[in-house]
Scaffold this motif. Structure first.
Motif, short mmCIF file in Angstrom:
data_model
loop_
_atom_site.label_atom_id
_atom_site.label_comp_id
_atom_site.label_asym_id
_atom_site.label_seq_id
_atom_site.Cartn_x
_atom_site.Cartn_y
_atom_site.Cartn_z
N LYS A 389 31.63 32.58 93.50
CA LYS A 389 31.36 31.17 93.78
C LYS A 389 29.87 30.89 93.61
N GLY A 390 29.53 29.73 93.04
CA GLY A 390 28.13 29.36 92.88
C GLY A 390 27.44 30.05 91.71
N LYS A 391 28.22 30.84 90.94
CA LYS A 391 27.60 31.55 89.81
C LYS A 391 28.30 31.18 88.50
N ALA A 392 28.71 29.92 88.40
CA ALA A 392 29.38 29.48 87.17
C ALA A 392 28.41 29.57 86.00
N ARG A 393 28.98 29.77 84.84
CA ARG A 393 28.14 30.00 83.65
C ARG A 393 28.90 29.63 82.39
N ILE A 394 28.16 29.52 81.30
CA ILE A 394 28.79 29.48 79.98
C ILE A 394 28.45 30.80 79.31
N ARG A 395 29.48 31.53 78.91
CA ARG A 395 29.20 32.83 78.28
C ARG A 395 29.12 32.66 76.77
N VAL A 396 27.96 33.03 76.23
CA VAL A 396 27.75 32.98 74.78
C VAL A 396 27.79 34.41 74.26
N GLN A 397 28.50 34.64 73.18
CA GLN A 397 28.53 35.99 72.59
C GLN A 397 28.04 35.92 71.15
N ILE A 398 27.04 36.74 70.89
CA ILE A 398 26.41 36.76 69.57
C ILE A 398 27.12 37.79 68.69
N SER A 399 27.24 37.45 67.42
CA SER A 399 27.85 38.36 66.46
C SER A 399 26.86 38.63 65.33
N ALA A 400 26.99 39.82 64.73
CA ALA A 400 26.12 40.17 63.60
C ALA A 400 26.26 39.17 62.46
N VAL A 401 27.40 38.49 62.38
CA VAL A 401 27.60 37.57 61.25
C VAL A 401 27.14 36.14 61.55
N HIS A 402 26.57 35.89 62.71
CA HIS A 402 25.91 34.60 62.91
C HIS A 402 24.61 34.59 62.10
N SER A 403 24.35 33.47 61.44
CA SER A 403 23.07 33.36 60.74
C SER A 403 22.01 32.86 61.73
N ASP A 404 20.74 32.97 61.35
CA ASP A 404 19.68 32.42 62.21
C ASP A 404 19.90 30.92 62.42
N GLU A 405 20.39 30.25 61.37
CA GLU A 405 20.64 28.79 61.49
C GLU A 405 21.75 28.53 62.50
N ASP A 406 22.79 29.37 62.49
CA ASP A 406 23.89 29.20 63.47
C ASP A 406 23.32 29.29 64.89
N ILE A 407 22.47 30.29 65.08
CA ILE A 407 21.92 30.51 66.43
C ILE A 407 21.03 29.33 66.82
N ASP A 408 20.21 28.87 65.89
CA ASP A 408 19.32 27.74 66.21
C ASP A 408 20.14 26.49 66.51
N ARG A 409 21.24 26.30 65.77
CA ARG A 409 22.09 25.12 66.02
C ARG A 409 22.68 25.19 67.43
N CYS A 410 23.07 26.39 67.82
CA CYS A 410 23.65 26.57 69.16
C CYS A 410 22.60 26.27 70.23
N VAL A 411 21.39 26.79 70.04
CA VAL A 411 20.32 26.56 71.03
C VAL A 411 20.01 25.06 71.13
N GLU A 412 19.90 24.40 69.96
CA GLU A 412 19.60 22.95 69.98
C GLU A 412 20.68 22.17 70.72
N ALA A 413 21.93 22.54 70.47
CA ALA A 413 23.04 21.85 71.16
C ALA A 413 22.94 22.09 72.67
N PHE A 414 22.62 23.32 73.07
CA PHE A 414 22.48 23.61 74.51
C PHE A 414 21.38 22.74 75.12
N ILE A 415 20.27 22.59 74.40
CA ILE A 415 19.15 21.81 74.95
C ILE A 415 19.59 20.35 75.13
N GLU A 416 20.24 19.79 74.11
CA GLU A 416 20.71 18.39 74.19
C GLU A 416 21.68 18.20 75.35
N VAL A 417 22.69 19.11 75.39
CA VAL A 417 23.74 18.98 76.41
C VAL A 417 23.17 19.27 77.80
N GLY A 418 22.27 20.24 77.87
CA GLY A 418 21.64 20.58 79.15
C GLY A 418 20.85 19.40 79.71
#
Ligand code: PLP
Length: 425
Positions: A389-418
């Motif tokens: 309880k009180g430790k809710a989270r969103i679990r993100v899992q990185i894969s070798a086949v994510h591109s740098d752009e994929d990762i940056d897109r994910c971070v940008e979306a987190f910032i907007e949504v956050g």
């Protein structure tokens, strides 16, 4: 027709008490069962712990199509750490095994279900982990369900980290050994429990190598030192480590330099190693021999299908040919963790591709995950009872086949949504 079949058909068709079969015991029981199940399901919905399954209409990979229209979704929640689930060579190996060895064995291993490919894969797994022998199971859940009961008696003791995976907990429940649960990664508590357990014949410390909810790595060096001091054996579950942790992807024991001190390794073929299915135990030969004689999920369940064996075997070939694949994910994990931390998020764990974005509030985790999907990023929120309880989270899992752009897109979306939901200022 088998009576259970009649009851089950009635249950499925939803016959009520007024139906022609209402007078029979079976139908009354099925009506009662249906009511009880519906009440239980309502309870799960009411508690907010209902698990929905999103339907994927494409292969597993960094970019998904969801059934019902969602195309080009960026996937950050699979255990496809090395991207081998849809690797062309892995798929080709599966097709070849299917064509040569058929769809399945229609048998357990000891009757007529062992093919040369099963023996080859077991030999390869043992070589990969630098152990004496290995045994295949239909899943790592089964490997965990089968080992403790076969190995430990009431004269023995098992000491288990409190946050171990459910399959370890269930496997330990099935055995008759004396059970000690130590606080998560707490070496003082483990030492106290080892002292208490000195009275037993044999002591086995059981831990996940990497913990899937927090992305934290067991302190195996310290665990092995304590095991040596108190004459105990060490067992690790490497489902979230095999293939990518350590310089050659051998796992947590390689990462922490204790491959020769961990006696038993259980792991899965259903995550980094091709992602199809299957699990195994690798360790001393007499232990593996005993499991073939005594381990119930091995003795009483069908052999792994050839296509699944083909996938895993090719995944291991790729990993043993070069350590480039094992190394390929680390830089991407680092990119995600550092950019998210710089943005003001707290990411649990360290250097592991499981990157839990800690949010605390269950509703916040759920609405943020939903809003990430609206932006084409597939991530999952976890809350109580899956995490404390009180430790809710969103679990993100990185894969070798994510591109740098994929990762940056994910971070940008987190910032907007956050920002939108108040998780960031
Ligand atoms: N152990 C751990 C730590 C896991 O995360 C899992 C899967 O979620 C399992 C065991 C079970 O593995 P499998 O999917 O091969 O049954």
């Amino acid at each position: 027709m088998w009576r259970g079949g009649v009851a089950a058909v009635g249950l499925l068709r939803g016959r009520g008490a007024g139906s022609p079969r209402a007078a029979s015991g079976a139908t009354a029981a099925s009506v009662q069962l249906r009511r009880r199940l519906e009440k239980e399901l309502e309870g799960i919905r009411g508690a907010g712990t209902w698990k929905n399954e999103r339907v994927i209409a494409s292969r597993q990979g960094p970019h998904l199509h969801l059934a019902g229209g969602g195309a080009g979704i960026l996937n950050f929640c699979a255990n496809n750490y090395l991207g081998l689930s849809s690797h062309p060579e892995v798929i080709r190996a599966a097709v070849e095994a299917l064509e040569t060895f058929g769809a399945g064995l229609s048998s357990v291993r000891f009757i007529c279900g062992t093919q040369s490919i099963h023996k080859d894969l077991e030999e390869k797994i043992a070589r990969f982990h630098q152990r004496e022998d290995a045994i295949l199971y239909a899943s790592c859940f089964d490997a965990n369900a089968g080992i403790f009961e076969a190995l430990l008696t009431p004269e023995d003791a098992v000491l288990s980290d409190e946050l171990n995976h459910a399959s370890i907990i269930d496997g330990i429940r099935l055995c008759k050994a004396n059970k000690y649960r130590y606080k998560h990664m707490d070496m003082q508590d483990l030492e106290a429990k080892l002292q208490e357990a000195q009275k037993h014949r044999l002591r086995l410390v059981a831990t996940d190598g990497a913990f899937s909810m927090d992305g934290d790595i067991a302190p195996l060096r310290e665990i092995c030192q304590l095991a040596q001091k108190y004459d105990a054996l060490v067992f690790i579950d490497e489902c979230h480590a095999t293939g990518f942790l350590g310089p050659n992807g051998r796992g947590t024991d390689e990462l922490l330099g204790v491959m020769d001190k961990v006696t038993i390794v259980n792991s899965t073929l259903g995550k980094a190693l091709g992602g199809a299915a299957g699990g195994y135990t690798t360790g001393p030969k007499p232990l593996i021999d005993l499991l073939r004689q005594r381990s119930r999920p091995y003795l009483f369940s069908n052999s792994l299908p050839p296509a699944v064996v083909g996938c895993a075997s090719k995944a291991l070939d790729l990993l043993m040919e070069s350590n480039a694949i094992a190394q390929s994910m680390a830089a991407k994990t680092q990119r995600f963790r550092s950019k998210m931390t710089a943005a003001g998020f707290t990411i649990s764990g360290k250097d592991h591709p499981i990157c839990p974005v800690m949010l605390g509030d269950a509703r916040l985790a759920s609405v943020m995950a939903e809003d990430m999907l609206n932006r084409g990023i597939y991530v999952i929120g976890f809350s109580y009872p899956v995490v404390p309880k009180g430790k809710a989270r969103i679990r993100v899992q990185i894969s070798a086949v994510h591109s740098d752009e994929d990762i940056d897109r994910c971070v940008e979306a987190f910032i907007e949504v956050g920002r939108k939901h108040g998780a960031l200022p």
